[in-house]
Design a protein around this motif. Structure first.
Motif, PDB file in Angstrom:
ATOM      1  N   ASN A  50       1.174  -1.248   0.105  1.00 11.62           N
ATOM      2  CA  ASN A  50       0.190  -0.014   0.047  1.00 11.62           C
ATOM      3  C   ASN A  50       0.756   1.113   0.190  1.00 11.62           C
ATOM      4  N   LEU A  51       1.523   1.574  -0.785  1.00 12.89           N
ATOM      5  CA  LEU A  51       2.865   2.191  -0.820  1.00 12.89           C
ATOM      6  C   LEU A  51       2.012   4.157  -1.907  1.00 12.89           C
ATOM      7  N   ILE A  52       2.050   4.437  -1.045  1.00 11.36           N
ATOM      8  CA  ILE A  52       1.839   6.318  -1.695  1.00 11.36           C
ATOM      9  C   ILE A  52       2.935   6.811  -2.598  1.00 11.36           C
ATOM     10  N   GLU A  53       2.722   6.751  -4.319  1.00  8.89           N
ATOM     11  CA  GLU A  53       3.382   7.143  -4.761  1.00  8.89           C
ATOM     12  C   GLU A  53       3.597   8.769  -4.677  1.00  8.89           C
ATOM     13  N   PRO A  54       4.489   9.684  -4.223  1.00 10.83           N
ATOM     14  CA  PRO A  54       4.003  10.980  -4.175  1.00 10.83           C
ATOM     15  C   PRO A  54       4.351  11.789  -5.461  1.00 10.83           C
ATOM     16  N   ASP A  55       4.188  13.228  -4.732  1.00  6.21           N
ATOM     17  CA  ASP A  55       4.320  13.723  -5.928  1.00  6.21           C
ATOM     18  C   ASP A  55       5.329  15.216  -6.106  1.00  6.21           C
ATOM     19  N   LEU A  56       6.178  14.960  -6.641  1.00  2.00           N
ATOM     20  CA  LEU A  56       7.464  15.776  -6.627  1.00  2.00           C
ATOM     21  C   LEU A  56       7.512  16.959  -7.187  1.00  2.00           C
ATOM     22  N   PRO A  57       8.241  17.540  -6.814  1.00  2.27           N
ATOM     23  CA  PRO A  57       8.674  18.784  -7.847  1.00  2.27           C
ATOM     24  C   PRO A  57      10.273  18.557  -8.346  1.00  2.27           C
ATOM     25  N   LEU A  58      10.460  17.089  -9.291  1.00  2.00           N
ATOM     26  CA  LEU A  58      11.438  16.741  -9.881  1.00  2.00           C
ATOM     27  C   LEU A  58      10.511  16.265 -11.608  1.00  2.00           C
ATOM     28  N   ALA A  59      11.604  16.325 -12.410  1.00  2.00           N
ATOM     29  CA  ALA A  59      11.147  15.172 -13.505  1.00  2.00           C
ATOM     30  C   ALA A  59      11.672  14.212 -13.437  1.00  2.00           C
ATOM     31  N   LYS A  60      10.910  13.300 -14.070  1.00  2.00           N
ATOM     32  CA  LYS A  60      11.650  11.920 -14.481  1.00  2.00           C
ATOM     33  C   LYS A  60      11.699  11.774 -15.569  1.00  2.00           C
ATOM     34  N   ASP A  61      12.923  10.397 -15.748  1.00  2.00           N
ATOM     35  CA  ASP A  61      13.377  10.187 -16.896  1.00  2.00           C
ATOM     36  C   ASP A  61      12.339   9.291 -17.560  1.00  2.00           C
ATOM     37  N   GLU A  62      12.621   8.584 -19.045  1.00  6.33           N
ATOM     38  CA  GLU A  62      12.046   8.012 -19.539  1.00  6.33           C
ATOM     39  C   GLU A  62      11.993   6.400 -18.922  1.00  6.33           C
ATOM     40  N   ASP A  63      12.055   5.899 -17.663  1.00  8.94           N
ATOM     41  CA  ASP A  63      12.096   5.050 -16.653  1.00  8.94           C
ATOM     42  C   ASP A  63      11.029   5.025 -15.271  1.00  8.94           C
ATOM     43  N   GLY A  64      11.014   6.362 -15.909  1.00  8.54           N
ATOM     44  CA  GLY A  64      10.051   6.563 -14.493  1.00  8.54           C
ATOM     45  C   GLY A  64      10.851   7.215 -13.205  1.00  8.54           C
ATOM     46  N   ARG A  65      11.895   7.245 -13.490  1.00  9.66           N
ATOM     47  CA  ARG A  65      12.651   7.385 -12.180  1.00  9.66           C
ATOM     48  C   ARG A  65      13.249   9.450 -12.292  1.00  9.66           C
ATOM     49  N   TRP A  66      12.607   9.218 -10.564  1.00 13.98           N
ATOM     50  CA  TRP A  66      13.057  10.597 -10.210  1.00 13.98           C
ATOM     51  C   TRP A  66      14.189  11.366 -10.859  1.00 13.98           C
ATOM     52  N   LYS A  67      14.629  11.875 -11.478  1.00 17.75           N
ATOM     53  CA  LYS A  67      15.927  12.701 -12.041  1.00 17.75           C
ATOM     54  C   LYS A  67      16.692  13.701 -11.008  1.00 17.75           C
ATOM     55  N   VAL A  68      17.430  12.485  -9.743  1.00 14.66           N
ATOM     56  CA  VAL A  68      17.962  13.245  -9.442  1.00 14.66           C
ATOM     57  C   VAL A  68      19.609  13.099  -8.969  1.00 14.66           C
ATOM     58  N   SER A  69      20.585  12.985  -8.619  1.00  9.65           N
ATOM     59  CA  SER A  69      21.927  11.748  -8.208  1.00  9.65           C
ATOM     60  C   SER A  69      22.001  11.726  -6.741  1.00  9.65           C
ATOM     61  N   LEU A  70      22.478  11.132  -6.647  1.00  7.39           N
ATOM     62  CA  LEU A  70      22.976  10.633  -5.058  1.00  7.39           C
ATOM     63  C   LEU A  70      23.508  11.699  -4.480  1.00  7.39           C
ATOM     64  N   GLY A  71      23.523  11.873  -3.396  1.00  3.97           N
ATOM     65  CA  GLY A  71      24.905  12.719  -2.667  1.00  3.97           C
ATOM     66  C   GLY A  71      26.528  12.988  -2.804  1.00  3.97           C
ATOM     67  N   PHE A  72      27.245  13.409  -2.933  1.00  7.58           N
ATOM     68  CA  PHE A  72      28.554  13.154  -3.051  1.00  7.58           C
ATOM     69  C   PHE A  72      29.186  13.938  -2.142  1.00  7.58           C
ATOM     70  N   TYR A  73      30.311  13.430  -1.426  1.00  5.41           N
ATOM     71  CA  TYR A  73      30.910  14.711  -0.670  1.00  5.41           C
ATOM     72  C   TYR A  73      31.920  14.438  -0.281  1.00  5.41           C
ATOM     73  N   LYS A  74      33.179  14.597   0.509  1.00  8.22           N
ATOM     74  CA  LYS A  74      34.568  14.612   1.056  1.00  8.22           C
ATOM     75  C   LYS A  74      34.130  13.694   2.862  1.00  8.22           C
ATOM     76  N   GLN A  75      34.960  13.051   2.671  1.00  2.00           N
ATOM     77  CA  GLN A  75      35.091  11.775   3.862  1.00  2.00           C
ATOM     78  C   GLN A  75      36.355  12.707   4.950  1.00  2.00           C
ATOM     79  N   TYR A  76      36.072  12.958   5.736  1.00  3.26           N
ATOM     80  CA  TYR A  76      37.256  13.118   6.614  1.00  3.26           C
ATOM     81  C   TYR A  76      37.777  12.080   7.718  1.00  3.26           C
ATOM     82  N   ALA A  77      36.327  11.205   8.385  1.00  2.00           N
ATOM     83  CA  ALA A  77      37.661  10.459   9.470  1.00  2.00           C
ATOM     84  C   ALA A  77      35.417  10.061   9.474  1.00  2.00           C
ATOM     85  N   GLU A  78      35.700   8.291   9.371  1.00  2.00           N
ATOM     86  CA  GLU A  78      35.055   7.484  10.531  1.00  2.00           C
ATOM     87  C   GLU A  78      35.099   6.940  11.649  1.00  2.00           C
ATOM     88  N   THR A  79      33.700   6.616  12.700  1.00  2.67           N
ATOM     89  CA  THR A  79      34.390   5.917  14.126  1.00  2.67           C
ATOM     90  C   THR A  79      33.333   5.168  14.198  1.00  2.67           C
TER      91      THR A  79
END
Length: 227
Positions: A50-79
């Motif tokens: 029973n998932l609800i499809e959101p109406d997002l302010p994003l374009a979709k590609d030909e496969d129906g996926r939202w046109k967004v990238s992943l988040g990119f960053y520099k990582q300095y440390a992890e613990t």
């Protein structure tokens, strides 16, 4: 719809994430659900059937996926840090009915089991995403998002501000870091000098569900330098 660069500017750079993957469409979908279906979201009523499809302010590609990238960053440390859950059985025993007998709350198993759970804490730069969408609609939804990653209540991933600016090109699929988002794996990795991994995931939010997962190429979101 415009080509956009969207940056999560963090307060102190501490984010709680096991895999370090951040999906902007998932973040926006959460904000949309808060506005439109808060009871279903906050009471965990959303199931695979029973998932609800959101109406997002994003374009979709030909496969129906939202046109967004992943988040990119520099990582300095992890613990690794830990969160704990343990019942104070000395005081709690006053409120438990042991049927008139002496008893003790079982912290080794069952409802009151004690936990010591590890969590991966990453120290990262600001996190940048790329999208094709309506900047005003995106800005409206992002006003609901104050943290990124897990355990926001403990202060992790606090966002000082969201910055939205126009980008010269559509970098939601291919861009400065090679492949910019997960894409189905067809048996061969790209020969573009970038590092990738293969992982089974969903192609659209909610990404934590196991249904609908397919093997995908996952970009390396932890960069030495940002574009």
């Amino acid at each position: 719809m415009k080509n956009l660069k969207i940056t999560a500017r963090l307060l102190d750079g501490r984010v709680n994430s096991n895999d370090g993957i951040f999906n902007l469409d998932s973040i926006l979908a959460y904000a949309w659900m808060l506005e439109n279906h808060p009871d279903d979201l906050l009471n965990n009523n959303l199931k695979p059937d029973n998932l609800i499809e959101p109406d997002l302010p994003l374009a979709k590609d030909e496969d129906g996926r939202w046109k967004v990238s992943l988040g990119f960053y520099k990582q300095y440390a992890e613990t690794v840090e830990y969160w704990h859950k343990k019942v104070n059985d000395f005081d709690a025993a006053y409120y438990v009915d042991f049927g008139g007998k002496r008893g003790k709350i079982n912290g080794a198993s069952g409802e009151f089991k004690a936990y010591r759970m590890p969590q991966m804490i990453r120290i990262v730069s600001d996190i940048e995403f790329y999208a094709v969408g309506d900047p005003n609609g995106i800005r409206h939804l992002l006003a609901h998002i104050t943290n990124i990653g897990k355990k926001a209540s403990q202060g992790y991933g606090y966002i000082r501000e969201w910055a939205i600016e126009e980008s010269e090109d559509d970098y939601t699929d291919i861009g400065p870091y090679g492949i910019m988002r997960a894409r189905p794996f067809k048996g061969e990795l790209p020969d573009d000098g970038q590092a990738y991994q293969i992982k089974k995931i969903r192609m659209k939010p909610p990404y934590h569900l196991h249904t609908g997962q397919v093997p995908c190429i996952i970009p390396n979101v932890r960069r030495d330098q940002l574009a």
